[in-house]
Design a protein around this motif. Sequence first.
Motif, PDB file in Angstrom:
ATOM      1  N   SER A   7       0.805  -1.217   0.000  1.00  0.00           N
ATOM      2  CA  SER A   7       0.000   0.000   0.000  1.00  0.00           C
ATOM      3  C   SER A   7       0.840   1.270   0.000  1.00  0.00           C
ATOM      4  CB  SER A   7      -0.967   0.012   1.185  1.00  0.00           C
ATOM      5  OG  SER A   7      -0.256   0.039   2.403  1.00  0.00           O
ATOM      6  N   ASP A   8       2.104   1.177   0.389  1.00  0.00           N
ATOM      7  CA  ASP A   8       2.960   2.352   0.324  1.00  0.00           C
ATOM      8  C   ASP A   8       3.561   2.529  -1.076  1.00  0.00           C
ATOM      9  OD1 ASP A   8       4.383  -0.022   0.884  1.00  0.00           O
ATOM     10  OD2 ASP A   8       6.122   1.104   1.564  1.00  0.00           O
ATOM     11  N   HIS A  47      -0.930   3.049  -3.646  1.00  0.00           N
ATOM     12  CA  HIS A  47      -1.806   3.484  -2.555  1.00  0.00           C
ATOM     13  C   HIS A  47      -3.190   2.857  -2.610  1.00  0.00           C
ATOM     14  CE1 HIS A  47       1.308   6.112  -1.196  1.00  0.00           C
ATOM     15  NE2 HIS A  47       1.421   6.622  -2.414  1.00  0.00           N
ATOM     16  N   MET A  60      -4.282  -0.205  -0.375  1.00  0.00           N
ATOM     17  CA  MET A  60      -4.799  -0.086   0.994  1.00  0.00           C
ATOM     18  C   MET A  60      -6.232  -0.636   1.070  1.00  0.00           C
ATOM     19  SD  MET A  60      -4.433   1.183   4.175  1.00  0.00           S
ATOM     20  CE  MET A  60      -3.198   2.460   4.091  1.00  0.00           C
ATOM     21  N   ASN A  69       0.954  -2.218   6.837  1.00  0.00           N
ATOM     22  CA  ASN A  69      -0.243  -1.446   6.512  1.00  0.00           C
ATOM     23  C   ASN A  69      -0.762  -0.861   7.826  1.00  0.00           C
ATOM     24  OD1 ASN A  69      -2.913  -0.572   6.054  1.00  0.00           O
ATOM     25  ND2 ASN A  69      -3.178  -2.022   4.379  1.00  0.00           N
TER      26      ASN A  69
END
Length: 172
Positions: free
Chosen positions: A94-95, A98, A101, A118
């Motif tokens: 997720s980093d 994005h 997430m 996360n």
Amino acid sequence: MTFQELADQLGAFSLSLTASDYAASGVYADLLLEQRQLRQVVQHLLEQEFYLVFATAVSLKPAACLVYQFARHDVLFRVNLRLFAHENESPTISDIFHAAMWYEREIHDFFGIAFTGNGDMRPLILSEMDAGFHPLLKAENVCMDAEKLGFLPLADEPEAGDEQARGSLEDA
């Protein structure tokens, strides 16, 4: 981009990269990874201008299989990444992407897989009262063996500090 170009770029990362029949499967390449390779491969796909199409999971034996699909805007080229969530855990992406997430939260709700790194694993679809209830997680006795789908799970991934085992996998 062609399958061969992707294979040349990702050859160092993959345990199993296979070409797929796009007409039959909707993807050009399938890549089976170890958990420790996920973030490197995903970062590489971002650098090659791929975008995340979706992420999901499938209940299998001996562990749930995570499936990520990536594509490009400029050419018709889709790639599936698969890895097994041993002990119901996997690293987050997720980093890097994005939008992951949302997918990771949904997968956690439905399959109980935790994504390390996360920072927001609040329930997305289920309520707080449903904690511990994962409606798409099948009992082991009804899960299909991963072998029947044509790929084997990685039984013994080396631990983070196991340099000798890691080196032998990367040299293969």
